[in-house]
Design a protein around this motif. Sequence first.
Motif, PDB file in Angstrom:
ATOM      1  N   THR A 188       3.864  12.029 -38.648  1.00 56.26           N
ATOM      2  CA  THR A 188       5.040  11.654 -37.861  1.00 56.26           C
ATOM      3  C   THR A 188       4.629  10.883 -36.609  1.00 56.26           C
ATOM      4  OG1 THR A 188       5.083  13.833 -36.803  1.00 56.26           O
ATOM      5  CG2 THR A 188       6.526  13.499 -38.714  1.00 56.26           C
ATOM      6  N   ALA A 189       3.447  11.182 -36.075  1.00 55.41           N
ATOM      7  CA  ALA A 189       2.956  10.433 -34.911  1.00 55.41           C
ATOM      8  C   ALA A 189       2.733   8.966 -35.264  1.00 55.41           C
ATOM      9  CB  ALA A 189       1.664  11.054 -34.385  1.00 55.41           C
ATOM     10  N   GLU A 190       2.266   8.720 -36.470  1.00 58.97           N
ATOM     11  CA  GLU A 190       2.079   7.329 -36.895  1.00 58.97           C
ATOM     12  C   GLU A 190       3.411   6.595 -36.967  1.00 58.97           C
ATOM     13  OE1 GLU A 190      -0.078   4.839 -40.434  1.00 58.97           O
ATOM     14  OE2 GLU A 190      -0.836   6.814 -39.885  1.00 58.97           O
ATOM     15  N   LEU A 191       4.419   7.258 -37.494  1.00 61.09           N
ATOM     16  CA  LEU A 191       5.758   6.675 -37.551  1.00 61.09           C
ATOM     17  C   LEU A 191       6.296   6.437 -36.134  1.00 61.09           C
ATOM     18  CD1 LEU A 191       8.254   5.874 -39.244  1.00 61.09           C
ATOM     19  CD2 LEU A 191       8.937   8.287 -39.178  1.00 61.09           C
ATOM     20  N   ALA A 192       6.123   7.415 -35.258  1.00 61.69           N
ATOM     21  CA  ALA A 192       6.571   7.282 -33.872  1.00 61.69           C
ATOM     22  C   ALA A 192       5.853   6.133 -33.164  1.00 61.69           C
ATOM     23  CB  ALA A 192       6.328   8.592 -33.118  1.00 61.69           C
ATOM     24  N   ARG A 193       4.562   6.033 -33.366  1.00 60.11           N
ATOM     25  CA  ARG A 193       3.769   4.972 -32.739  1.00 60.11           C
ATOM     26  C   ARG A 193       4.252   3.598 -33.185  1.00 60.11           C
ATOM     27  NH1 ARG A 193      -0.567   7.458 -33.114  1.00 60.11           N
ATOM     28  NH2 ARG A 193      -1.066   6.945 -35.264  1.00 60.11           N
ATOM     29  N   LEU A 194       4.511   3.452 -34.483  1.00 59.37           N
ATOM     30  CA  LEU A 194       5.019   2.175 -34.995  1.00 59.37           C
ATOM     31  C   LEU A 194       6.348   1.808 -34.350  1.00 59.37           C
ATOM     32  CD1 LEU A 194       4.152   2.536 -38.776  1.00 59.37           C
ATOM     33  CD2 LEU A 194       3.183   0.877 -37.180  1.00 59.37           C
ATOM     34  N   ALA A 195       7.232   2.796 -34.215  1.00 63.35           N
ATOM     35  CA  ALA A 195       8.537   2.540 -33.604  1.00 63.35           C
ATOM     36  C   ALA A 195       8.400   2.189 -32.124  1.00 63.35           C
ATOM     37  CB  ALA A 195       9.440   3.758 -33.774  1.00 63.35           C
ATOM     38  N   MET A 196       7.566   2.923 -31.409  1.00 60.21           N
ATOM     39  CA  MET A 196       7.430   2.716 -29.966  1.00 60.21           C
ATOM     40  C   MET A 196       6.748   1.395 -29.625  1.00 60.21           C
ATOM     41  SD  MET A 196       8.950   5.129 -28.493  1.00 60.21           S
ATOM     42  CE  MET A 196       8.359   5.457 -26.860  1.00 60.21           C
ATOM     43  N   GLU A 197       5.875   0.941 -30.495  1.00 66.33           N
ATOM     44  CA  GLU A 197       5.140  -0.289 -30.211  1.00 66.33           C
ATOM     45  C   GLU A 197       5.772  -1.513 -30.854  1.00 66.33           C
ATOM     46  OE1 GLU A 197       1.188   0.771 -31.448  1.00 66.33           O
ATOM     47  OE2 GLU A 197       0.858   2.012 -29.666  1.00 66.33           O
ATOM     48  N   SER A 198       6.896  -1.337 -31.519  1.00 69.54           N
ATOM     49  CA  SER A 198       7.558  -2.426 -32.216  1.00 69.54           C
ATOM     50  C   SER A 198       8.365  -3.295 -31.256  1.00 69.54           C
ATOM     51  CB  SER A 198       8.502  -1.858 -33.283  1.00 69.54           C
ATOM     52  OG  SER A 198       9.333  -2.873 -33.788  1.00 69.54           O
ATOM     53  N   GLY A 199       8.118  -4.571 -31.272  1.00 69.66           N
ATOM     54  CA  GLY A 199       8.927  -5.500 -30.498  1.00 69.66           C
ATOM     55  C   GLY A 199      10.304  -5.673 -31.105  1.00 69.66           C
ATOM     56  N   THR A 200      10.394  -5.508 -32.404  1.00 73.74           N
ATOM     57  CA  THR A 200      11.664  -5.652 -33.107  1.00 73.74           C
ATOM     58  C   THR A 200      12.655  -4.582 -32.691  1.00 73.74           C
ATOM     59  OG1 THR A 200      10.481  -6.545 -35.006  1.00 73.74           O
ATOM     60  CG2 THR A 200      12.714  -5.761 -35.400  1.00 73.74           C
ATOM     61  N   LEU A 201      12.190  -3.383 -32.406  1.00 79.01           N
ATOM     62  CA  LEU A 201      13.075  -2.275 -32.061  1.00 79.01           C
ATOM     63  C   LEU A 201      13.324  -2.151 -30.563  1.00 79.01           C
ATOM     64  CD1 LEU A 201      11.677   0.427 -34.499  1.00 79.01           C
ATOM     65  CD2 LEU A 201      13.618  -1.104 -34.836  1.00 79.01           C
ATOM     66  N   ALA A 202      12.834  -3.093 -29.771  1.00 74.94           N
ATOM     67  CA  ALA A 202      13.044  -3.059 -28.325  1.00 74.94           C
ATOM     68  C   ALA A 202      14.525  -3.278 -28.010  1.00 74.94           C
ATOM     69  CB  ALA A 202      12.199  -4.139 -27.644  1.00 74.94           C
ATOM     70  N   PRO A 203      15.000  -2.742 -26.884  1.00 78.01           N
ATOM     71  CA  PRO A 203      16.404  -2.940 -26.512  1.00 78.01           C
ATOM     72  C   PRO A 203      16.762  -4.421 -26.420  1.00 78.01           C
ATOM     73  CG  PRO A 203      15.377  -1.302 -25.095  1.00 78.01           C
ATOM     74  CD  PRO A 203      14.283  -1.917 -25.923  1.00 78.01           C
ATOM     75  N   ALA A 204      17.973  -4.748 -26.815  1.00 79.90           N
ATOM     76  CA  ALA A 204      18.435  -6.136 -26.816  1.00 79.90           C
ATOM     77  C   ALA A 204      18.460  -6.738 -25.413  1.00 79.90           C
ATOM     78  CB  ALA A 204      19.824  -6.233 -27.448  1.00 79.90           C
ATOM     79  N   ASP A 205      18.631  -5.883 -24.387  1.00 79.45           N
ATOM     80  CA  ASP A 205      18.687  -6.382 -23.010  1.00 79.45           C
ATOM     81  C   ASP A 205      17.306  -6.560 -22.395  1.00 79.45           C
ATOM     82  OD1 ASP A 205      17.854  -3.802 -22.544  1.00 79.45           O
ATOM     83  OD2 ASP A 205      19.580  -3.239 -21.337  1.00 79.45           O
ATOM     84  N   GLY A 206      16.274  -6.448 -23.202  1.00 80.76           N
ATOM     85  CA  GLY A 206      14.914  -6.633 -22.704  1.00 80.76           C
ATOM     86  C   GLY A 206      14.335  -5.399 -22.051  1.00 80.76           C
ATOM     87  N   GLY A 207      15.020  -4.256 -22.182  1.00 80.46           N
ATOM     88  CA  GLY A 207      14.486  -3.015 -21.620  1.00 80.46           C
ATOM     89  C   GLY A 207      14.858  -2.799 -20.180  1.00 80.46           C
ATOM     90  N   ALA A 208      15.970  -3.404 -19.752  1.00 79.37           N
ATOM     91  CA  ALA A 208      16.415  -3.226 -18.369  1.00 79.37           C
ATOM     92  C   ALA A 208      16.683  -1.751 -18.112  1.00 79.37           C
ATOM     93  CB  ALA A 208      17.681  -4.037 -18.124  1.00 79.37           C
TER      94      ALA A 208
END
Length: 132
Positions: free
Chosen positions: A49-69
């Motif tokens: 599950t850590a591998e899945l979490a790491r992929l999600a957290m480091e994904s640019g595709t899943l970043a907030p649409a507002d750029g992470g404001a």
Amino acid sequence: MPGIDESLLEAMRLPGARGALVVDWISGLALGAVGEAPGEDAEATAAETAELARLAMESGTLAPADGGAGTGKEPPVDDLILTTSDAYHLLRFVITTFDSTVFLYLWLDRADGNLALARIRLAEMAERLVLG
């Protein structure tokens, strides 16, 4: 404010809960575990599950649409939900004042569990969790 053990026991009181972990997504280590684990191995579940979490957290595709404001402390992903034919797997990232790499994992029986309730309660637990 509950610690790891108290949070895990609270998670196990959710309808349909089969097992819960607190995991560091960088190292893949379980910081705490209670109940069952898929495949009967909590450490393997933590690592996978850590591998899945790491992929999600480091994904640019899943970043907030507002750029992470925002405050800069929030992770780009709040939670992950993976469904299988007989279970729900929920990962909820824990926000802390330092750079947290921890998430709560809940294995929920699909027949007996309530996904919406579990998601809400896991979010509340993550807000109150005290690490250390």
